[in-house]
Enzyme design. Sequence first.
Site, PDB file in Angstrom:
ATOM      1  N   ARG A 104     -24.980  34.235  73.311  1.00 55.96           N
ATOM      2  CA  ARG A 104     -24.267  33.812  72.098  1.00 55.96           C
ATOM      3  C   ARG A 104     -24.570  34.855  71.035  1.00 55.96           C
ATOM      4  O   ARG A 104     -25.732  35.058  70.663  1.00 55.96           O
ATOM      5  CB  ARG A 104     -24.721  32.424  71.654  1.00 55.96           C
ATOM      6  CG  ARG A 104     -24.162  32.030  70.301  1.00 55.96           C
ATOM      7  CD  ARG A 104     -24.373  30.560  69.961  1.00 55.96           C
ATOM      8  NE  ARG A 104     -23.434  29.718  70.681  1.00 55.96           N
ATOM      9  CZ  ARG A 104     -23.107  28.474  70.329  1.00 55.96           C
ATOM     10  NH1 ARG A 104     -23.658  27.920  69.264  1.00 55.96           N
ATOM     11  NH2 ARG A 104     -22.238  27.779  71.037  1.00 55.96           N
ATOM     12  N   HIS A 131     -14.746  31.395  72.518  1.00 59.01           N
ATOM     13  CA  HIS A 131     -15.732  30.395  72.951  1.00 59.01           C
ATOM     14  C   HIS A 131     -15.213  29.739  74.242  1.00 59.01           C
ATOM     15  O   HIS A 131     -14.856  28.561  74.257  1.00 59.01           O
ATOM     16  CB  HIS A 131     -15.921  29.352  71.839  1.00 59.01           C
ATOM     17  CG  HIS A 131     -17.111  28.468  72.019  1.00 59.01           C
ATOM     18  ND1 HIS A 131     -18.081  28.676  72.991  1.00 59.01           N
ATOM     19  CD2 HIS A 131     -17.504  27.340  71.351  1.00 59.01           C
ATOM     20  CE1 HIS A 131     -19.000  27.736  72.894  1.00 59.01           C
ATOM     21  NE2 HIS A 131     -18.670  26.907  71.923  1.00 59.01           N
ATOM     22  N   GLN A 134     -16.468  26.259  75.821  1.00 59.41           N
ATOM     23  CA  GLN A 134     -15.984  25.036  75.174  1.00 59.41           C
ATOM     24  C   GLN A 134     -14.634  24.621  75.752  1.00 59.41           C
ATOM     25  O   GLN A 134     -14.342  23.443  75.919  1.00 59.41           O
ATOM     26  CB  GLN A 134     -15.871  25.252  73.662  1.00 59.41           C
ATOM     27  CG  GLN A 134     -15.439  24.013  72.906  1.00 59.41           C
ATOM     28  CD  GLN A 134     -16.467  22.903  72.914  1.00 59.41           C
ATOM     29  OE1 GLN A 134     -17.623  23.134  72.602  1.00 59.41           O
ATOM     30  NE2 GLN A 134     -16.074  21.695  73.286  1.00 59.41           N
ATOM     31  N   ASP A 219     -11.586  22.536  64.059  1.00 56.84           N
ATOM     32  CA  ASP A 219     -12.947  23.094  64.071  1.00 56.84           C
ATOM     33  C   ASP A 219     -13.326  23.325  62.604  1.00 56.84           C
ATOM     34  O   ASP A 219     -12.466  23.229  61.701  1.00 56.84           O
ATOM     35  CB  ASP A 219     -12.939  24.405  64.882  1.00 56.84           C
ATOM     36  CG  ASP A 219     -14.335  24.984  65.116  1.00 56.84           C
ATOM     37  OD1 ASP A 219     -15.335  24.289  64.838  1.00 56.84           O
ATOM     38  OD2 ASP A 219     -14.420  26.141  65.572  1.00 56.84           O
ATOM     39  N   CYS A 259     -14.891  20.640  68.746  1.00 56.25           N
ATOM     40  CA  CYS A 259     -16.000  21.146  69.568  1.00 56.25           C
ATOM     41  C   CYS A 259     -17.355  20.718  69.031  1.00 56.25           C
ATOM     42  O   CYS A 259     -18.333  20.718  69.772  1.00 56.25           O
ATOM     43  CB  CYS A 259     -15.907  22.659  69.692  1.00 56.25           C
ATOM     44  SG  CYS A 259     -16.117  23.549  68.136  1.00 56.25           S
ATOM     45  N   ARG A 287     -19.502  19.531  78.395  1.00 57.13           N
ATOM     46  CA  ARG A 287     -20.081  20.879  78.384  1.00 57.13           C
ATOM     47  C   ARG A 287     -21.046  21.020  79.569  1.00 57.13           C
ATOM     48  O   ARG A 287     -21.092  22.039  80.239  1.00 57.13           O
ATOM     49  CB  ARG A 287     -20.841  21.130  77.066  1.00 57.13           C
ATOM     50  CG  ARG A 287     -19.992  21.123  75.807  1.00 57.13           C
ATOM     51  CD  ARG A 287     -18.960  22.236  75.808  1.00 57.13           C
ATOM     52  NE  ARG A 287     -19.567  23.531  75.993  1.00 57.13           N
ATOM     53  CZ  ARG A 287     -20.133  24.267  75.026  1.00 57.13           C
ATOM     54  NH1 ARG A 287     -20.110  23.840  73.776  1.00 57.13           N
ATOM     55  NH2 ARG A 287     -20.668  25.451  75.274  1.00 57.13           N
TER      56      ARG A 287
HETATM   57  N1  NVA Z   1     -16.102  28.129  65.278  1.00 57.70           N
HETATM   58  C1  NVA Z   1     -17.443  27.620  65.305  1.00 57.70           C
HETATM   59  C2  NVA Z   1     -17.723  26.965  66.614  1.00 57.70           C
HETATM   60  C3  NVA Z   1     -19.095  26.355  66.742  1.00 57.70           C
HETATM   61  C4  NVA Z   1     -19.362  25.768  68.066  1.00 57.70           C
HETATM   62  C5  NVA Z   1     -18.413  28.753  65.042  1.00 57.70           C
HETATM   63  O1  NVA Z   1     -18.208  29.862  65.553  1.00 57.70           O
HETATM   64  O2  NVA Z   1     -19.371  28.555  64.297  1.00 57.70           O
HETATM   65  N1   CP Z   2     -19.670  23.230  70.445  1.00 60.37           N
HETATM   66  C1   CP Z   2     -20.738  24.034  70.507  1.00 60.37           C
HETATM   67  O1   CP Z   2     -20.708  25.147  71.046  1.00 60.37           O
HETATM   68  O2   CP Z   2     -21.863  23.486  69.965  1.00 60.37           O
HETATM   69  P1   CP Z   2     -23.251  24.222  69.703  1.00 60.37           P
HETATM   70  O3   CP Z   2     -23.048  25.223  68.614  1.00 60.37           O
HETATM   71  O4   CP Z   2     -24.183  23.093  69.307  1.00 60.37           O
HETATM   72  O5   CP Z   2     -23.705  24.887  70.981  1.00 60.37           O
END
Ligand code: NVA
Ligand code: CP
Length: 302
Positions: A104, A131, A134, A219, A259, A287
């Site tokens: 990540r 992502h 997800q 989101d 998500c 997930r």
């Molecule tokens: N769009 C959000 C998704 C978090 C799971 C982010 O990148 O923070």
């Molecule tokens: N939806 C998602 O990826 O959640 P986290 O940021 O908690 O991993």
Amino acid sequence: MALRHFLTLTDLSSHELTQVIKRAIILKSEHKRGNIYEPLKNRVLALIFEKSSTRTRVSFESGMAQFGGSSLFLSPRDTQLGRGEPIEDSAKVLSRMVDAITIRTFEHSKLALFAEHSAVPVINALTDDFHPCQLLADMQTYQEHRGSISGKKVVWIGDGNNMCNSFINAAKLLNFELVISSPLGYDPSEALLNANAKHAHIIRNPTKAVKNADLVVTDVWASMGQEEEQNKRINDFKDYQVNPELMSYTNSDSLFMHCLPAHRGEEISEDMLEHPSSVVWDEAENRLHSQKALLEFLLCNA
Ligand code: NVA
Ligand code: CP
């Protein structure tokens, strides 16, 4: 099978994606029946996370434990990667010690560079651009509740972010229509949109966009790394909240997904997660099951 990475959803063919989703549903029911299945005994998954996570980290760690393997959480704060050791060197070294690596990070190019130098599968656990993990869970959840998503109308409300880009890829692979309702200046990747014009298009007005929707998704307005834009975004996105009134324009059997984590009072109303159309808790649980199916696909088909 040759070395496969999962950097975007399109690293899978339509057929493979459908198979992974089917397999996730089977693994879920086996797990709930208490059946032990340990195809990854003695295998190790490394997790390199440069951004916070609850769901992604816990689902990968639990999934590896349930599969008889183990996982290593590597925070850049504690590794040489965080002190500037080159990505290429880190990829070469780590991939001689573990069986798969989940990352990540911020720039998608960093993930791609790591994968280029890795001898084991690399999985995108979220970048600024995509992502895909997800989407595995979201597509599994739709399948479980309503059957095939092919030919359905999915509406994305809000920021054209990493999740939205991944929905464009899903629209192409699973053959659904994706309507994106984002304020001007917050569109998803133009290149991706142009390449998928057959499946995805923009309708700015959210009320018009959700007409006859089978699935509505949103989101957060400010993703990780955009915290300093929060106040500006609250103003720019104020007409883009998903709430029961907006859902009333959708099809009567429509679903709602997010998500998570969610900001109640911003992209959703206080009550939206518990709305009759909401499947967010199944979505979060999936997930675990869908990533187990992905790990099995990447590591057991060799
Ligand atoms: N769009 C959000 C998704 C978090 C799971 C982010 O990148 O923070
Ligand atoms: N939806 C998602 O990826 O959640 P986290 O940021 O908690 O991993």
